[in-house]
Write a protein that holds these residues in place. Structure first.
Motif, PDB file in Angstrom:
ATOM      1  N   TRP A  65      39.532  49.138  40.200  1.00 55.08           N
ATOM      2  CA  TRP A  65      40.863  49.524  39.738  1.00 55.08           C
ATOM      3  C   TRP A  65      41.847  49.251  40.855  1.00 55.08           C
ATOM      4  CZ3 TRP A  65      43.853  50.237  35.835  1.00 55.08           C
ATOM      5  CH2 TRP A  65      45.014  50.991  35.930  1.00 55.08           C
ATOM      6  N   GLU A  91      48.882  47.868  41.311  1.00 50.63           N
ATOM      7  CA  GLU A  91      49.245  46.990  40.187  1.00 50.63           C
ATOM      8  C   GLU A  91      48.940  47.619  38.831  1.00 50.63           C
ATOM      9  OE1 GLU A  91      47.162  46.028  42.664  1.00 50.63           O
ATOM     10  OE2 GLU A  91      48.306  44.533  43.785  1.00 50.63           O
ATOM     11  N   GLN A  92      48.141  48.710  38.830  1.00 53.86           N
ATOM     12  CA  GLN A  92      47.736  49.386  37.598  1.00 53.86           C
ATOM     13  C   GLN A  92      46.956  48.452  36.664  1.00 53.86           C
ATOM     14  OE1 GLN A  92      48.495  52.910  36.702  1.00 53.86           O
ATOM     15  NE2 GLN A  92      48.481  52.736  38.930  1.00 53.86           N
ATOM     16  N   VAL A  93      46.023  47.705  37.263  1.00 55.54           N
ATOM     17  CA  VAL A  93      45.159  46.795  36.499  1.00 55.54           C
ATOM     18  C   VAL A  93      43.752  46.858  37.077  1.00 55.54           C
ATOM     19  CG1 VAL A  93      46.978  45.176  35.820  1.00 55.54           C
ATOM     20  CG2 VAL A  93      45.737  44.811  37.961  1.00 55.54           C
ATOM     21  N   TYR A 147      42.635  39.574  36.622  1.00 58.62           N
ATOM     22  CA  TYR A 147      43.170  40.927  36.504  1.00 58.62           C
ATOM     23  C   TYR A 147      43.318  41.262  35.021  1.00 58.62           C
ATOM     24  CZ  TYR A 147      44.226  40.336  41.413  1.00 58.62           C
ATOM     25  OH  TYR A 147      44.116  40.125  42.771  1.00 58.62           O
ATOM     26  N   LYS A 181      44.207  44.429  31.910  1.00 59.59           N
ATOM     27  CA  LYS A 181      44.814  45.721  31.597  1.00 59.59           C
ATOM     28  C   LYS A 181      43.783  46.739  31.152  1.00 59.59           C
ATOM     29  CE  LYS A 181      49.448  44.183  30.767  1.00 59.59           C
ATOM     30  NZ  LYS A 181      50.698  44.579  30.233  1.00 59.59           N
ATOM     31  N   ASN A 182      42.700  46.278  30.526  1.00 60.97           N
ATOM     32  CA  ASN A 182      41.687  47.258  30.111  1.00 60.97           C
ATOM     33  C   ASN A 182      40.328  46.937  30.726  1.00 60.97           C
ATOM     34  OD1 ASN A 182      40.162  45.581  28.255  1.00 60.97           O
ATOM     35  ND2 ASN A 182      41.892  45.766  26.849  1.00 60.97           N
TER      36      ASN A 182
END
Length: 95
Positions: free
Chosen positions: A31, A35-37, A53, A55-56
């Motif tokens: 994680w 960058e929140q990815v 990279y 998102k989920n």
């Protein structure tokens, strides 16, 4: 194991377990807080290769599994063949 190491291989490339400190519970997926990815990566011949990279988490895991197949399948198959040959010789020497 000696035969595997003599060939420059490792006993297990695919399906290794993550360390206890893994934030995602999957090897090669981390994680990226800033960058929140999620990032998927793989190390091949001591070189870290980013697989992208995501998102989920599921997409990152899928990318890592695809990377394992791409970079490690041939080596894993060779290591498995050496293990099978060793087991075969071991059984023949007993019988």
């Amino acid at each position: 194991m000696r035969g595997i190491h003599d060939e420059g291989l490792f006993p297990k490339y695919i399906g290794r377990k993550p360390s206890r400190s893994s934030s995602t519970g999957h090897i090669g997926v981390c994680w990226r807080k800033r960058e929140q990815v999620y990032q998927a990566h793989i190390t091949v011949n001591n070189h870290l290769i980013s697989l992208g990279y995501f998102k989920n988490l599921e997409d990152a895991i899928a990318a890592r599994k695809a990377g394992e197949e791409k970079y490690f399948r041939e080596k894993q198959d060779r290591a498995d063949a050496i293990k099978r040959e060793y087991q075969k010789k071991k059984l023949q020497s007993k019988g």
